[in-house]
Design a protein around this motif. Structure first.
Motif, PDB file in Angstrom:
ATOM      1  N   GLY A  64       0.773  -1.235   0.000  1.00 54.82           N
ATOM      2  CA  GLY A  64       0.000   0.000   0.000  1.00 54.82           C
ATOM      3  C   GLY A  64       0.802   1.282   0.000  1.00 54.82           C
ATOM      4  O   GLY A  64       0.216   2.368   0.012  1.00 54.82           O
ATOM      5  N   ARG A  65       2.116   1.197  -0.010  1.00 54.68           N
ATOM      6  CA  ARG A  65       2.889   2.442  -0.115  1.00 54.68           C
ATOM      7  C   ARG A  65       2.702   3.103  -1.465  1.00 54.68           C
ATOM      8  O   ARG A  65       2.890   4.320  -1.623  1.00 54.68           O
ATOM      9  CB  ARG A  65       4.385   2.147   0.100  1.00 54.68           C
ATOM     10  N   LEU A  66       2.287   2.314  -2.439  1.00 56.25           N
ATOM     11  CA  LEU A  66       2.112   2.781  -3.803  1.00 56.25           C
ATOM     12  C   LEU A  66       0.800   2.230  -4.330  1.00 56.25           C
ATOM     13  O   LEU A  66       0.493   1.041  -4.155  1.00 56.25           O
ATOM     14  CB  LEU A  66       3.277   2.270  -4.664  1.00 56.25           C
ATOM     15  N   VAL A  67      -0.017   3.093  -4.952  1.00 59.58           N
ATOM     16  CA  VAL A  67      -1.284   2.652  -5.550  1.00 59.58           C
ATOM     17  C   VAL A  67      -1.386   3.214  -6.957  1.00 59.58           C
ATOM     18  O   VAL A  67      -0.830   4.274  -7.268  1.00 59.58           O
ATOM     19  CB  VAL A  67      -2.504   3.110  -4.721  1.00 59.58           C
ATOM     20  N   ARG A  68      -2.091   2.490  -7.803  1.00 56.13           N
ATOM     21  CA  ARG A  68      -2.327   2.939  -9.171  1.00 56.13           C
ATOM     22  C   ARG A  68      -3.618   3.757  -9.215  1.00 56.13           C
ATOM     23  O   ARG A  68      -4.638   3.356  -8.657  1.00 56.13           O
ATOM     24  CB  ARG A  68      -2.430   1.757 -10.132  1.00 56.13           C
ATOM     25  N   LEU A  69      -3.555   4.875  -9.941  1.00 59.95           N
ATOM     26  CA  LEU A  69      -4.694   5.798 -10.009  1.00 59.95           C
ATOM     27  C   LEU A  69      -5.160   6.035 -11.443  1.00 59.95           C
ATOM     28  O   LEU A  69      -5.802   7.040 -11.724  1.00 59.95           O
ATOM     29  CB  LEU A  69      -4.312   7.132  -9.360  1.00 59.95           C
ATOM     30  N   PHE A 120      11.331   4.896  -1.103  1.00 60.79           N
ATOM     31  CA  PHE A 120      11.667   3.491  -1.329  1.00 60.79           C
ATOM     32  C   PHE A 120      12.043   3.223  -2.795  1.00 60.79           C
ATOM     33  O   PHE A 120      12.440   2.109  -3.129  1.00 60.79           O
ATOM     34  CB  PHE A 120      10.492   2.589  -0.921  1.00 60.79           C
ATOM     35  N   ALA A 121      11.890   4.218  -3.650  1.00 56.98           N
ATOM     36  CA  ALA A 121      12.272   4.083  -5.063  1.00 56.98           C
ATOM     37  C   ALA A 121      12.754   5.455  -5.532  1.00 56.98           C
ATOM     38  O   ALA A 121      12.250   6.017  -6.498  1.00 56.98           O
ATOM     39  CB  ALA A 121      11.098   3.595  -5.903  1.00 56.98           C
ATOM     40  N   PHE A 122      13.751   5.977  -4.818  1.00 55.97           N
ATOM     41  CA  PHE A 122      14.173   7.373  -4.981  1.00 55.97           C
ATOM     42  C   PHE A 122      14.535   7.681  -6.425  1.00 55.97           C
ATOM     43  O   PHE A 122      14.089   8.687  -6.991  1.00 55.97           O
ATOM     44  CB  PHE A 122      15.369   7.649  -4.061  1.00 55.97           C
ATOM     45  N   GLU A 123      15.350   6.829  -7.026  1.00 60.20           N
ATOM     46  CA  GLU A 123      15.780   7.071  -8.408  1.00 60.20           C
ATOM     47  C   GLU A 123      14.772   6.535  -9.418  1.00 60.20           C
ATOM     48  O   GLU A 123      14.509   7.168 -10.450  1.00 60.20           O
ATOM     49  CB  GLU A 123      17.147   6.426  -8.641  1.00 60.20           C
ATOM     50  N   GLU A 124      14.201   5.375  -9.119  1.00 65.69           N
ATOM     51  CA  GLU A 124      13.330   4.718 -10.092  1.00 65.69           C
ATOM     52  C   GLU A 124      12.096   5.538 -10.442  1.00 65.69           C
ATOM     53  O   GLU A 124      11.640   5.540 -11.597  1.00 65.69           O
ATOM     54  CB  GLU A 124      12.885   3.350  -9.574  1.00 65.69           C
TER      55      GLU A 124
END
Length: 502
Positions: A219-224, A305-309
């Motif tokens: 849940g740190r990332l969700v698709r919108l 958690f995905a600073f560069e990506e």
């Protein structure tokens, strides 16, 4: 002109792709490990073989001499010959670069096919950004796309006249990292409570899907969904131009892209992001006093958690900076064919060239001498605005990531970098394009005269009379596995020396 002369690429895509791919590879091979021994003949330094080519700016139709005769080389043959020569020249082996050379040629074939069935943008600026079928004229694999399947990258290729929606993500608020002004991103959609909006490049999401899977799962990332409007990729591929949105409908967004393009994997690296605001502020301050415009990299937003990506940079659009009535064009496009190239319609190439010099040279030199800012003023970072007659009236520069500041680099190193970007990569290429369209044009006296106006810069006198200029060795850099940012130079004849500026 294009290396395929008058041939329509749709008539023979394979032959056209070979010609497009051969030209920059030959440019590298002949410049870096060749010795001219005749008008169109070169001897390779290590192997001693003789090569014969047609043309100069975009050489094609290579032939190798053996057993008293000349034999034509396909692109595949040339790649094999190049690898053999470099093994002899350096004592090193490299399997990755030959694969990239072949990938680059195959990418050109896919791009030519796509262009034949697509419609070029109506906007001349977008047309210029999406016109670079040859690409970097001194790189052995300028169109390589990481070896992935065509279906993975073609929908996002500027050369295929692509336009696409961005993917919208929500990043949990406690994981958001941002610096500078990123408010423009919030106009792209609505994030649920407890999340912040983060637009993402669809190709990059596919490339890093495995790394992001845990963040989607917890849940740190969700698709919108996707943006309702589309963005257009620029020549840089990972930078897109957004013109279909809300109150600020003229904006650039720059993303990470985990693909090697020319010399580097095009990720937004942490160390570059962390110095972005300092660099951009220095350039913005310098340009407040200069007769040109800087497209500011206002800030970036990403996830911890995905600073560069997942990083995205917000960059100024063009319209607020343009002089009234001017049409912006990517400078690199002036060296290729596209509908709207002002070099195809100018009646006075000398006057056009002088106007180009007046627009591009003074701000780059002043930024260096008065502000310690080393612009990466090469063709792909330079936008030239022209008036209704196609005459340059303004230069706009971009990309804080490539800027160097004094004293972070020494003045000598900064000057060498500036001379390469401004004179070798930019002015020499534009001058060759002008001369090709207008044979007999004597251009370098005007360039010498423009540079001589800045004799308060201590290095100018040496530049005007130096026997050589620094040329970047992209072929050897890639073959030896050097870092893409670690520029290596070889001496090239200086066209300014001896040019009569009276």
């Amino acid at each position: 002109m294009d290396p395929v002369d008058a041939q329509d690429p749709r008539d023979d895509v394979a032959a056209a792709a070979d010609a497009y791919a051969v030209a920059p590879l030959l440019n590298c091979l002949l410049r870096e490990v060749g010795i001219r021994v005749g008008p169109d003949v070169y001897r390779l330094r290590a192997g001693g073989r003789l090569l014969r080519v047609r043309g100069s700016r975009r050489p094609t139709a290579p032939e190798v001499h053996a057993d008293g005769s000349w034999y034509p080389l396909t692109h595949t043959d040339l790649v094999k010959l190049t690898a053999e020569e470099l093994r002899r020249h350096t004592g090193l082996s490299n399997s990755e670069l030959p694969a990239d050379m072949l990938d680059s040629r195959d990418a050109v074939a896919a791009l030519l096919t796509a262009r034949a069935h697509a419609t070029a943008p109506a906007d001349p600026y977008l047309r210029s950004e999406q016109s670079l079928v040859t690409g970097h004229p001194y790189h052995p694999a300028p169109k390589a796309r990481g070896g992935g399947p065509v279906t993975a990258w073609l929908p996002y290729a500027p050369e295929a006249y692509a336009a696409f929606p961005l993917t919208l993500l929500g990043v949990r608020e406690d994981a958001v990292v941002e610096e500078g002004d990123t408010t423009a991103l919030d106009a792209y959609g609505t994030a649920p409570r407890g999340y912040r909006l983060l637009p993402a490049h669809p190709w990059q999401l596919d490339l890093v899907a495995r790394e992001l899977a845990p963040a989607f799962a917890d849940g740190r990332l969700v698709r919108l969904g996707r943006t309702p409007g589309r963005v257009a990729p620029t020549a840089a591929i990972r930078t897109v131009y957004a013109t279909e949105y809300g109150p600020e409908d003229d904006l650039f967004l720059k993303f990470s892209l985990d693909v090697r393009i020319t010399n580097d994997v095009r990720r937004l690296w942490r160390h570059d992001l962390l110095k972005l605001r300092r660099t951009d502020a220095a350039v913005t301050t310098a340009f407040a006093e200069l007769p040109a415009a800087w497209l500011s990299d206002r800030g970036y937003r990403t996830a911890d958690f995905a600073f560069e990506e997942l990083a995205v940079i917000v960059r100024d659009g063009l319209r607020p900076h343009l002089v009234p009535g001017a049409t912006p064009l990517l400078a690199a496009a002036l060296t290729e064919d596209f509908d709207g190239n002002p070099l195809d319609r100018t009646a006075d190439p000398g006057a056009w060239w002088q106007a180009y010099l007046r627009a591009v040279v003074p701000p780059a030199l002043a930024a260096f001498h008065h502000h310690g800012v080393v612009l990466e003023a090469h063709l792909q970072n330079t936008v030239v605005a022209v008036d209704a007659a196609g005459t340059p009236v303004q230069a706009l520069f971009r990309d804080a990531e490539g800027v160097k500041l004094l004293p972070d680099v020494t003045r000598d190193a900064g000057w060498e970098r500036l001379v390469y970007c401004l004179v070798v990569n930019n002015l020499m290429e534009i001058a060759d394009a002008v001369a090709e369209r207008h044979p007999g044009a004597d251009l370098w006296p005007a360039a010498r005269r423009e540079l001589a106006r800045h004799r308060e810069i201590p290095e100018i006198a040496g530049l005007l009379d130096a026997p050589t200029l620094p040329g970047k060795t992209n072929l050897l850099l890639r073959w030896t596995g050097a870092d893409g940012a670690d520029a290596r130079y070889l001496p090239l004849p200086n066209p300014l020396r001896g040019a009569h500026a009276e």
